[in-house]
Design a protein around this motif. Structure first.
Motif, PDB file in Angstrom:
ATOM      1  N   ILE A  25       0.842  -1.203   0.000  1.00 37.34           N
ATOM      2  CA  ILE A  25       0.000   0.000   0.000  1.00 37.34           C
ATOM      3  C   ILE A  25       0.876   1.250   0.000  1.00 37.34           C
ATOM      4  O   ILE A  25       0.581   2.230  -0.687  1.00 37.34           O
ATOM      5  CB  ILE A  25      -0.953   0.004   1.214  1.00 37.34           C
ATOM      6  N   ARG A  89      -9.578   3.222  -2.776  1.00 39.04           N
ATOM      7  CA  ARG A  89      -9.072   2.172  -3.668  1.00 39.04           C
ATOM      8  C   ARG A  89      -9.929   2.102  -4.923  1.00 39.04           C
ATOM      9  O   ARG A  89      -9.406   1.990  -6.034  1.00 39.04           O
ATOM     10  CB  ARG A  89      -9.056   0.839  -2.923  1.00 39.04           C
ATOM     11  N   LEU A 124      -3.339  -2.418  -5.570  1.00 39.93           N
ATOM     12  CA  LEU A 124      -4.385  -2.159  -4.582  1.00 39.93           C
ATOM     13  C   LEU A 124      -5.324  -3.342  -4.383  1.00 39.93           C
ATOM     14  O   LEU A 124      -6.124  -3.340  -3.454  1.00 39.93           O
ATOM     15  CB  LEU A 124      -5.202  -0.929  -4.998  1.00 39.93           C
ATOM     16  N   SER A 129      -3.173  -6.270   0.296  1.00 41.37           N
ATOM     17  CA  SER A 129      -3.988  -5.058   0.290  1.00 41.37           C
ATOM     18  C   SER A 129      -5.402  -5.362   0.753  1.00 41.37           C
ATOM     19  O   SER A 129      -5.995  -4.610   1.530  1.00 41.37           O
ATOM     20  CB  SER A 129      -4.035  -4.456  -1.109  1.00 41.37           C
TER      21      SER A 129
END
Length: 150
Positions: A25, A89, A124, A129
């Protein structure tokens, strides 16, 4: 407030609201921040070109404003991404899809930019993630009987 009346921590048991973002991230956030800076530079370039040219100046100005708005949205989403917000995201993934795919067909230099955007969006959605977002921003579920029937 009396001891023992402390509010419950949000999220699943054992999840800390201060869970640090995983390295994937942090890498994606840094890459997206760089992309936002490049977008802002391109937006300024379009506006400056519109002021110096007398041909298509309105179109270049509008394109510059649009690109500057995307840069601002990207930078804001990066801040929310580091906080673990799922909406950030999704916003960044949408920007990558809408901006990245067309760039793949616009010449070698822009192909590289499109690939970077799509790769950043891919970061992502990796398992590390997903775990981070599950801990920081769990999905809200309604009562069992409240799901719509199909």
């Amino acid at each position: 407030m009396r001891p023992g009346n402390t509010p419950a921590a949000p999220g699943p048991p054992g999840a800390s609201p201060r869970t640090p973002p995983p390295s994937i991230i942090r890498i994606a956030a840094a890459a997206w921040l760089g992309a936002a800076v490049l977008l802002a530079a391109a937006g300024v370039s379009f506006v400056v070109s519109a002021r110096t040219q007398h041909q298509d100046s309105t179109a270049l100005t509008m394109l510059g404003i649009l690109v500057l708005a995307l840069a601002a949205l990207s930078a804001y989403s990066v801040l929310r991404l580091r906080a673990g917000k799922r909406s950030a995201r999704e916003t960044l993934t949408s920007i990558a899809a809408i901006g990245g795919f067309p760039l793949l067909f616009r010449g070698p230099a822009l192909v590289a930019v499109g690939l970077v955007l799509l790769a950043c969006a891919g970061l992502l959605w990796l398992p590390a993630s997903n775990r981070f977002f599950r801990l920081r921003d769990p999905k809200k579920r309604g009562p069992k009987g409240s799901r719509p029937r199909t």
